[in-house]
Design a protein around this motif. Sequence first.
Motif, mmCIF file in Angstrom:
data_model
loop_
_atom_site.group_PDB
_atom_site.id
_atom_site.type_symbol
_atom_site.label_atom_id
_atom_site.label_comp_id
_atom_site.label_asym_id
_atom_site.label_seq_id
_atom_site.Cartn_x
_atom_site.Cartn_y
_atom_site.Cartn_z
ATOM 1 N N PHE A 81 -15.184 -10.255 -26.326
ATOM 2 C CA PHE A 81 -16.460 -9.994 -25.669
ATOM 3 C C PHE A 81 -16.269 -9.372 -24.304
ATOM 4 O O PHE A 81 -15.216 -9.479 -23.697
ATOM 5 C CB PHE A 81 -17.311 -11.268 -25.588
ATOM 6 C CG PHE A 81 -16.676 -12.383 -24.797
ATOM 7 C CD1 PHE A 81 -16.820 -12.438 -23.420
ATOM 8 C CD2 PHE A 81 -15.955 -13.372 -25.435
ATOM 9 C CE1 PHE A 81 -16.240 -13.459 -22.689
ATOM 10 C CE2 PHE A 81 -15.375 -14.398 -24.713
ATOM 11 C CZ PHE A 81 -15.512 -14.436 -23.329
ATOM 12 N N SER A 95 -19.968 -13.091 -21.235
ATOM 13 C CA SER A 95 -20.394 -14.357 -21.826
ATOM 14 C C SER A 95 -21.383 -15.010 -20.859
ATOM 15 O O SER A 95 -21.150 -15.032 -19.651
ATOM 16 C CB SER A 95 -19.165 -15.254 -22.020
ATOM 17 O OG SER A 95 -19.546 -16.529 -22.445
ATOM 18 N N ILE A 107 -23.083 -13.982 -26.136
ATOM 19 C CA ILE A 107 -21.866 -13.172 -26.046
ATOM 20 C C ILE A 107 -22.338 -11.719 -26.142
ATOM 21 O O ILE A 107 -23.121 -11.382 -27.029
ATOM 22 C CB ILE A 107 -20.914 -13.464 -27.233
ATOM 23 C CG1 ILE A 107 -20.327 -14.866 -27.130
ATOM 24 C CG2 ILE A 107 -19.817 -12.409 -27.322
ATOM 25 C CD1 ILE A 107 -19.373 -15.077 -25.995
ATOM 26 N N LYS A 156 -24.055 -17.404 -28.820
ATOM 27 C CA LYS A 156 -22.710 -17.885 -28.495
ATOM 28 C C LYS A 156 -22.235 -18.957 -29.476
ATOM 29 O O LYS A 156 -21.052 -19.025 -29.800
ATOM 30 C CB LYS A 156 -22.721 -18.436 -27.067
ATOM 31 C CG LYS A 156 -21.374 -18.650 -26.448
ATOM 32 C CD LYS A 156 -21.580 -19.082 -24.999
ATOM 33 C CE LYS A 156 -20.336 -18.951 -24.194
ATOM 34 N NZ LYS A 156 -20.601 -19.198 -22.769
#
Length: 168
Positions: free
Chosen positions: A4, A7, A12, A70
Amino acid sequence: MAPFIISTDRLILRKMDKDDAGKLLEIFSDPVAMAYYPSTKSEKETNGWIEWTLNNYENHGVGLWIAEDKETGEFLGQCGIVPQVVDEESRMEIGYLFARRVWGNGYATEAATACKKYGFEHLNLSEMISLVDVNNHPSAKVAERIGMTIKKKIFKWGKEILVYSVSK
């Protein structure tokens, strides 16, 4: 999970790739989600969008990133930093577009806030903009929530666009 770029508490943001076409079509084929774009996009146009994004990564080091939950990895939308020409000058825009099924959850604001921080802290940008259709009130609210203010109104993409801006 793909590496990624950013975050946040819930999201993400990762680089887009050609395998994301089906996910993006959820947004691009939805006339409500695409109401402020010239039109919905076909699969071919979506693949062109991905190519444009991959070129932005290559040429500018930034672009739109895929936003995923996420915890679950569920596709939510896209948000990132893209070059846009305003008054014959290239500027970096925070752009965001999310699937209608997740509207109203604050994902666009969370992602755009993270992109603003990334642009100022990692790219050392002094200013970023967002280009918002004059009638797109939800998108305008996101720009305002991340500290942007209207600088001017321009004519772009065949319509009136508000140029929102925020400085470091």
